[in-house]
Design a protein around this motif. Structure first.
Motif, short mmCIF file in Angstrom:
data_model
loop_
_atom_site.label_atom_id
_atom_site.label_comp_id
_atom_site.label_asym_id
_atom_site.label_seq_id
_atom_site.Cartn_x
_atom_site.Cartn_y
_atom_site.Cartn_z
N UNK A 219 0.82 -1.20 0.00
CA UNK A 219 0.00 0.00 0.00
C UNK A 219 0.85 1.25 0.00
N UNK A 220 0.20 2.40 0.15
CA UNK A 220 0.92 3.67 0.14
C UNK A 220 1.74 3.83 1.41
N UNK A 308 9.39 5.73 -13.95
CA UNK A 308 8.40 6.47 -13.18
C UNK A 308 8.93 7.85 -12.84
N UNK A 309 8.02 8.74 -12.54
CA UNK A 309 8.42 10.07 -12.09
C UNK A 309 8.87 10.04 -10.64
N UNK A 310 8.47 9.00 -9.89
CA UNK A 310 8.80 8.93 -8.47
C UNK A 310 8.72 7.50 -7.98
N UNK A 314 2.57 3.91 -5.10
CA UNK A 314 2.50 2.45 -5.18
C UNK A 314 1.37 2.00 -6.09
N UNK A 315 0.91 2.88 -6.96
CA UNK A 315 -0.01 2.51 -8.02
C UNK A 315 0.60 3.01 -9.33
N UNK A 316 -0.20 3.13 -10.37
CA UNK A 316 0.37 3.50 -11.67
C UNK A 316 0.36 5.00 -11.94
N UNK A 320 5.44 6.25 -16.30
CA UNK A 320 5.60 7.01 -17.54
C UNK A 320 5.62 6.07 -18.75
N UNK A 321 6.52 5.10 -18.75
CA UNK A 321 6.57 4.11 -19.81
C UNK A 321 7.50 2.98 -19.38
#
Length: 359
Positions: A219-220, A308-310, A314-316, A320-321
């Motif tokens: 989770x977060x 990812x940007x960060x 903990x989700x999408x 980014x790609x």
């Protein structure tokens, strides 16, 4: 367990790790020119997840070897990604002057292409910050340790030998590498951790800090391991005094890695150097509602290839790609800061992204 409460920051208005040269440390009144942008991109790259240890406090994704290190055609595509990042982030609207790769795993020094990859990205003018458990032999570090600009050397008390870690850190220091030691203060091996603190205090020729551990979930929230009040106080208050003295190169590059709290006053800016690990240990890592430049100052590459940007999402939402599975023409990067939705930020890499208090 419940996550420990974090404190909203009200004693400063901007947090940034600016990059640039050492004169930034000397000219406080010129800080205004650095608050509108940060000239360094930091990439935290987990290019595989095979590790030599199976630490209790690590999640399987950090060590199970499901994602192997890039080889053959995949390695060639990784080099293409390096080139795309270089050309994109050194151009408007980013205009970055420095790109720092934070290489981690798993244990990335076991990758057979590590020397070749580091040689290539340093040929592009990029800098390397290595995150390692120091498992390789002293001979390996003698041969290859000088390739790195900065090394974070983690001591894992369940498996590692703190004397070997100290030897590795001293070898790197002798090569003018900026070394930061981290002792993972695992409560179940507390006495061993204290032995490591004592030994490194007497023998280490590099900086050493204590790391309070997090139990990471899917989770977060990232929940803390259970520490006694005395243990928490020890981690918070202990400053390990080692035999370290900064060398010329380490002083010159200080502002590439130092983080600053910035207070906006009526006619000037006031700033002070801070330590990210102290911010986290003291639970002052809450920037909810602040503007955060993840994806602009920082990028994160997962071992499955997702860029990812960060690392904090903990989700999408931060995806980014996927550089492994997608065509290069789909590689798109963010250009706008986000408003932080979280009440705690425990990823040092994400903390380095410039943050500014909202109006």
């Amino acid at each position: 367990m419940k996550a420990e409460n974090t404190t909203l920051n009200d004693d400063y208005d901007i947090l940034l790790t600016p990059g640039g040269d050492s004169r930034w440390d000397l000219i406080g009144e010129d800080l205004v020119e650095y608050t509108s942008s940060v000239d360094t991109l930091r990439i935290s790259a987990q290019l595989g997840n095979a590790c030599t240890y199976r630490c209790t406090y690590c999640v399987p994704g950090d060590y199970d070897g499901r994602y192997r290190w890039p080889e053959n055609e995949q390695y060639d595509k990784l080099i293409e990604l390096v080139d795309i990042i270089d050309s994109t982030y050194k151009s408007p609207p980013y205009n970055k002057k420095h790109i720092i790769w934070e290489l981690l795993g798993g244990e990335i020094t076991t990758w057979r292409n590590i020397e070749k990859f580091v040689t290539y990205i340093t040929s592009r003018g990029h800098l390397i910050q290595l995150i390692t458990n120091g498992i390789r032999t002293a001979r390996w570090w003698e041969q290859y340790g000088g390739m790195f600009e900065h090394v974070t050397l983690s001591y894992h008390p369940e498996s590692a030998d703190y004397k070997h870690i100290t030897e590795v850190g001293n070898i790197l220091t002798s090569k003018d590498v900026n070394v930061g030691g981290l002792i993972m203060m695992y409560p179940e091996t507390w006495n061993t951790c204290l032995e490591a603190v004592e030994y490194m205090s007497k023998n280490a020729q590099f900086r050493v800090e204590l790391k309070k551990l997090e139990l990471r979930t899917s989770g977060v929230a990232k929940l803390h391991w259970i520490y006694t009040d005395d243990q928490k106080k020890y981690i918070r208050d202990t400053r390990v005094q080692t035999q370290w003295a900064p060398k010329k190169k380490q002083v010159e590059n200080k502002s590439l890695y130092s983080t600053y709290k910035v207070k906006k006053l009526q006619d000037r800016y006031q700033f002070e150097v801070t330590n990210i690990q102290d911010i986290i240990n003291e639970n002052k890592n809450n920037w909810q509602g602040w503007k955060c430049n993840i994806g602009i100052d920082t990028l994160y590459i997962n071992s499955d290839g997702m860029l990812k940007s960060a690392g904090c999402f903990h989700n999408d939402e931060a995806d980014l790609f996927n550089w492994i599975t997608e065509d290069v023409e789909n590689f798109k990067f963010p250009t706008q800061a986000i408003v932080c939705p979280f009440t705690t930020c425990t990823c040092v890499h994400d903390v380095r992204a410039r943050k500014e208090r909202g109006n």
